[in-house]
Design an enzyme around this catalytic site. Structure first.
Site, mmCIF file in Angstrom:
data_model
loop_
_atom_site.group_PDB
_atom_site.id
_atom_site.type_symbol
_atom_site.label_atom_id
_atom_site.label_comp_id
_atom_site.label_asym_id
_atom_site.label_seq_id
_atom_site.Cartn_x
_atom_site.Cartn_y
_atom_site.Cartn_z
ATOM 1 N N ARG A 1 0.778 -1.435 0.159
ATOM 2 C CA ARG A 1 0.183 -0.048 0.135
ATOM 3 C C ARG A 1 0.879 1.233 -0.148
ATOM 4 O O ARG A 1 0.505 2.233 -0.704
ATOM 5 C CB ARG A 1 -0.970 -0.070 1.143
ATOM 6 N N GLU B 1 -10.804 -2.012 -5.619
ATOM 7 C CA GLU B 1 -11.449 -0.985 -4.658
ATOM 8 C C GLU B 1 -10.615 0.206 -4.457
ATOM 9 O O GLU B 1 -9.425 0.146 -4.936
ATOM 10 C CB GLU B 1 -11.676 -1.660 -3.338
HETATM 11 N N1 5AD Z 1 -7.066 -10.583 6.638
HETATM 12 C C1 5AD Z 1 -8.585 -10.348 7.006
HETATM 13 N N2 5AD Z 1 -9.022 -8.962 7.593
HETATM 14 C C2 5AD Z 1 -7.998 -7.874 7.397
HETATM 15 N N3 5AD Z 1 -8.368 -6.621 7.699
HETATM 16 C C3 5AD Z 1 -7.161 -5.913 7.467
HETATM 17 N N4 5AD Z 1 -6.286 -6.894 6.764
HETATM 18 C C4 5AD Z 1 -6.980 -8.191 6.897
HETATM 19 C C5 5AD Z 1 -6.471 -9.313 6.421
HETATM 20 N N5 5AD Z 1 -5.187 -9.581 5.888
HETATM 21 C C6 5AD Z 1 -9.581 -6.011 8.203
HETATM 22 C C7 5AD Z 1 -9.380 -5.478 9.704
HETATM 23 C C8 5AD Z 1 -10.541 -4.441 9.615
HETATM 24 C C9 5AD Z 1 -10.714 -4.096 8.396
HETATM 25 C C10 5AD Z 1 -10.500 -2.623 8.187
HETATM 26 O O1 5AD Z 1 -10.047 -4.897 7.411
HETATM 27 O O2 5AD Z 1 -9.459 -6.676 10.885
HETATM 28 O O3 5AD Z 1 -11.561 -5.368 10.020
#
Ligand code: 5AD
Length: 482
Positions: free
Chosen positions: A100, A171
């Site tokens: 990112r 997205e």
């Molecule tokens: N796997 C699952 N959920 C994720 N989030 C961020 N990175 C990951 C990942 N690799 C989720 C966080 C939050 C949201 C903004 O994104 O837990 O719920």
């Protein structure tokens, strides 16, 4: 850089591509004509726009998790698990933080560490480092559409690689992946970089490939009034459509009051249709995000929050819902917890799919106010840009006419204070420089005064603080005696 809301001509776009594809060695794997041919051969079950269109026609709400790990085989296994055990309709690939930040060197180190340690040492899937061929391995191993979910201000190379890799949804946007995520990247720069992404998607579209685009609706995720996120969603939708994007999903993050949330999804769709009317053949869908603010630590309580989001999504008839997990307060969920959030959500969706929140005067009033507020903001944005939406957006952020609460960016005025009213709907305690009419200001003021009376205190900053922590502590409205 000359920023205008005008479709990039092909020569300019192709010139920029050369530079973008040199940013990391895997850029060499992208051959646009070959990628288009590859996309055209994908089965219908892998194409996001097809699935979304079908759901929209059938008034169904599809479910989608977030998920991403460092290594290819483990990522495939994770996504298969979420299909099998979570019964998810749509698949994500969440991108890691180094990618990112365009820090592909650190991502490379993270991949190596992950294979040495035997577990993911990155918080997502480093798609740029893995490259086109490996992305295709993921796509081919699965039987549902894959979307790239990230938070990347400059997401041009990531788009080139993942779209050539067979992902069918992307997205983000020049505002929604800047202001909530970055401290000092100018809006002008990110709007420009996202025009490139949209132009790329537009190019695929011109060649007969449907790629869906989804601006990130929830922004900072905490107490964002619907008219703020709607304004940004519609701006990003319009900027994307100008570059040739035809499949658009606009999003909104749950605030927690059922009537306001249903009104938000309905008004988002209606407003967007109105603003996009000059662009032909737009396939517009909506996404509802389960609560994006702080969660309770307790898993049972978390299921309560998740289920309320699921119920609201179903009753609003959003095209899809992004699902949280019972590990939300702790960090990245295990695959089991992720599947549990999905199953809880699916249960509610199935139970409520033939029910609708009956139209009533409260719902109509909420829709009316959200539309009024949004139109007043957008009208001033167009004015500031003398008709040009991209210029207007830059100037509106300078003037605080667009203002996102709790954002880290120094390009955001940060004058707004949102708070819940007595029914938990999110209102403007302080509307900063938003160009609201007296009627709108008075409406918000009265709503907050009514809460103040109930709590025997003046509406103040303390309410804002109390509201930020309330859901994590087991309530919606942050009352003094919780
Ligand atoms: N796997 C699952 N959920 C994720 N989030 C961020 N990175 C990951 C990942 N690799 C989720 C966080 C939050 C949201 C903004 O994104 O837990 O719920």
């Amino acid at each position: 850089m000359e920023l205008k809301n005008k479709k990039w001509d092909l020569d300019k776009f192709m010139e920029f591509r050369k530079e973008v594809l040199q940013q990391w060695p895997t850029g060499k794997e992208v051959d646009l004509q070959e990628a288009i041919a590859y996309q055209k051969k994908l089965g219908e079950e892998k194409i996001m726009a097809e699935k979304l269109q079908e759901a929209k026609e059938n008034e169904e709400t599809l479910i989608q998790p977030r998920a991403g790990v460092a290594l290819i085989e483990e990522h495939i296994e994770l996504l298969k698990f979420l299909r099998d055990k979570g019964k998810t309709d749509l698949l994500p690939t969440t991108i890691d933080s180094y990618t990112r930040q365009n820090n592909y060197k650190e991502a490379e180190a993270g991949i190596k560490e992950s294979s040495d340690e035997g577990r993911s040492m990155l918080n997502g899937f480093p798609a740029v480092n893995h490259g086109v061929i490996n992305c295709r391995k993921v796509v081919e191993a699965l039987d549902a559409p894959l979307q790239v979910r990230h938070g990347t201000p400059d997401a041009r190379l990531l788009a080139e690689i993942t779209l050539a890799g067979g992902f069918t949804d992307y997205e983000g946007g020049g505002i929604s992946y800047n202001i909530p995520y970055a401290k000092d990247v100018s809006i002008e720069q990110t709007l420009y970089d996202w025009q490139y992404v949209d132009r790329l998607v537009g190019y695929y579209q011109e060649q007969g490939v449907r790629i869906n685009r989804e601006p990130f609706g929830p922004l900072t995720g905490t107490l964002v009034p619907p008219s703020i996120s709607h304004s940004i969603a519609i701006i990003e939708g319009l900027l994307a459509a100008e570059q040739g994007v035809k499949n658009l999903t606009l999003g909104y993050g749950q605030c927690g009051n059922l009537v306001q949330d249903v009104a938000a999804i309905k008004s988002l769709e209606e407003l967007a249709q109105e603003y996009l009317k000059d662009y032909d053949n737009i396939m517009l869908t909506t996404v509802f995000h389960q609560w994006m603010g702080g969660f309770p630590q307790d898993e049972a309580q978390s299921f309560g929050v998740i289920s309320w989001g699921a119920a609201t999504a179903a009753l609003s008839k959003a095209t899809k819902v992004i699902v949280k997990t019972p590990h939300e307060a702790l960090g990245i969920p295990t695959k089991e917890a992720n599947a549990e959030g999905l199953r809880a959500t699916k249960q509610l969706i199935n139970m409520l799919k033939n029910q609708e929140l009956v139209s009533n005067t409260k719902l109509a009033k909420e829709k009316e106010m959200i539309k009024k507020e949004t139109k007043q903001i957008l009208e001033r944005v167009f004015e500031l840009g003398a008709g040009d939406l991209a210029q207007g957006t830059v100037k509106a952020f300078q003037a605080g006419v667009l203002d996102i609460p709790f954002a880290p960016s120094k390009y955001n005025a940060g004058n707004l204070l949102p708070a819940r009213d007595d029914n938990g709907a999110v209102r403007y305690l302080n509307h900063g420089n938003l160009p609201f009419s007296d009627e709108v200001v008075e409406f918000n003021k009265q709503k907050l005064e009514a809460r103040g009376e109930e709590e025997a205190r003046e509406p103040s900053f303390q309410m804002v603080i109390d509201d930020i922590y309330a859901i994590g502590k087991g309530m919606l409205v942050g009352r003094p005696r919780n």
